[in-house]
Design a protein around this motif. Structure first.
Motif, mmCIF file in Angstrom:
data_model
loop_
_atom_site.group_PDB
_atom_site.id
_atom_site.type_symbol
_atom_site.label_atom_id
_atom_site.label_comp_id
_atom_site.label_asym_id
_atom_site.label_seq_id
_atom_site.Cartn_x
_atom_site.Cartn_y
_atom_site.Cartn_z
ATOM 1 N N MET A 1 18.233 41.088 35.182
ATOM 2 C CA MET A 1 17.928 42.221 36.032
ATOM 3 C C MET A 1 17.513 43.451 35.228
ATOM 4 S SD MET A 1 18.082 40.720 38.703
ATOM 5 C CE MET A 1 17.449 41.652 39.948
ATOM 6 N N LEU A 2 17.705 43.403 33.931
ATOM 7 C CA LEU A 2 17.239 44.524 33.129
ATOM 8 C C LEU A 2 15.724 44.677 33.217
ATOM 9 C CD1 LEU A 2 19.400 44.253 29.909
ATOM 10 C CD2 LEU A 2 19.504 46.009 31.659
ATOM 11 N N CYS A 3 15.036 43.588 33.572
ATOM 12 C CA CYS A 3 13.584 43.676 33.698
ATOM 13 C C CYS A 3 13.198 44.618 34.836
ATOM 14 C CB CYS A 3 12.982 42.300 33.896
ATOM 15 S SG CYS A 3 13.481 41.480 35.409
ATOM 16 N N ARG B 1 23.997 39.404 19.734
ATOM 17 C CA ARG B 1 23.981 38.411 20.808
ATOM 18 C C ARG B 1 25.025 38.736 21.877
ATOM 19 N NH1 ARG B 1 25.463 32.671 18.865
ATOM 20 N NH2 ARG B 1 24.120 33.425 17.240
ATOM 21 N N ASP B 2 26.180 39.231 21.461
ATOM 22 C CA ASP B 2 27.236 39.569 22.420
ATOM 23 C C ASP B 2 26.830 40.729 23.327
ATOM 24 O OD1 ASP B 2 28.843 37.583 21.338
ATOM 25 O OD2 ASP B 2 29.689 38.965 19.846
ATOM 26 N N THR C 1 25.132 42.455 28.912
ATOM 27 C CA THR C 1 24.224 43.150 29.832
ATOM 28 C C THR C 1 24.112 42.426 31.166
ATOM 29 O OG1 THR C 1 22.281 42.034 28.922
ATOM 30 C CG2 THR C 1 22.847 44.195 27.999
ATOM 31 N N GLN C 2 24.399 41.140 31.190
ATOM 32 C CA GLN C 2 24.348 40.388 32.434
ATOM 33 C C GLN C 2 25.452 40.824 33.392
ATOM 34 O OE1 GLN C 2 24.374 36.280 31.362
ATOM 35 N NE2 GLN C 2 22.254 36.302 30.667
ATOM 36 N N GLU C 3 26.479 41.474 32.885
ATOM 37 C CA GLU C 3 27.536 41.989 33.754
ATOM 38 C C GLU C 3 27.016 43.089 34.680
ATOM 39 O OE1 GLU C 3 30.661 43.345 31.231
ATOM 40 O OE2 GLU C 3 30.962 41.379 30.304
ATOM 41 N N TYR C 4 25.933 43.738 34.292
ATOM 42 C CA TYR C 4 25.381 44.832 35.089
ATOM 43 C C TYR C 4 24.461 44.345 36.205
ATOM 44 C CZ TYR C 4 27.146 47.659 31.269
ATOM 45 O OH TYR C 4 27.952 48.240 30.342
ATOM 46 N N ASN D 1 21.394 45.082 41.098
ATOM 47 C CA ASN D 1 20.922 44.494 42.363
ATOM 48 C C ASN D 1 21.301 45.348 43.561
ATOM 49 O OD1 ASN D 1 19.354 42.239 42.066
ATOM 50 N ND2 ASN D 1 21.091 40.865 41.809
ATOM 51 N N ARG D 2 22.533 45.806 43.595
ATOM 52 C CA ARG D 2 23.002 46.620 44.720
ATOM 53 C C ARG D 2 22.210 47.924 44.818
ATOM 54 N NH1 ARG D 2 28.268 47.122 43.369
ATOM 55 N NH2 ARG D 2 28.473 44.906 43.717
#
Length: 107
Positions: free
Chosen positions: A1-3, A79-80, A85-88, A93-94
């Motif tokens: 979603m960072l895109c 890498r971590d 960043t996927q936690e965001y 999305n909201r």
């Protein structure tokens, strides 16, 4: 979603460039041509950049750590950090859906 954030940032920067150029033009100069360039560019540029500059984070991390020990401290090569960043994604999305709904109702 960072895109999504990246595409919005590129669009906002191109809009600021367009508004700046528009203000520099004389009052009687046509402006529609400018926006006929900026709008398609804001849709094309993020995809073009993504297609030609994709890289795998794990390969970059491995190369950076083997080259210099301090390079692993950079968040770009961590890498971590990229995994976190996927936690965001749910938050992004909201916000995306809320803003899209507001714009749809407003339009």
């Amino acid at each position: 979603m960072l895109c999504i954030l990246y595409v919005n940032a590129v669009g906002a920067l191109l809009t600021l460039i367009g508004v700046s150029i528009e203000r520099l033009l004389p009052a009687t100069a046509p402006r529609r041509w400018l926006w006929c360039l900026i709008i398609p560019l804001s849709m094309f540029l993020p995809g073009f950049y993504r297609w030609h500059h994709n890289w795998i984070v794990t390969d970059t991390v491995h190369l950076a750590r083997s080259a210099t020990p301090a390079a692993g401290a950079l968040t770009l090569f961590d890498r971590d950090w990229w995994a976190r960043t996927q936690e965001y994604d749910p938050i992004i999305n909201r916000i995306w859906w809320t803003v899209s709904l507001i714009l749809l109702v407003w339009g």
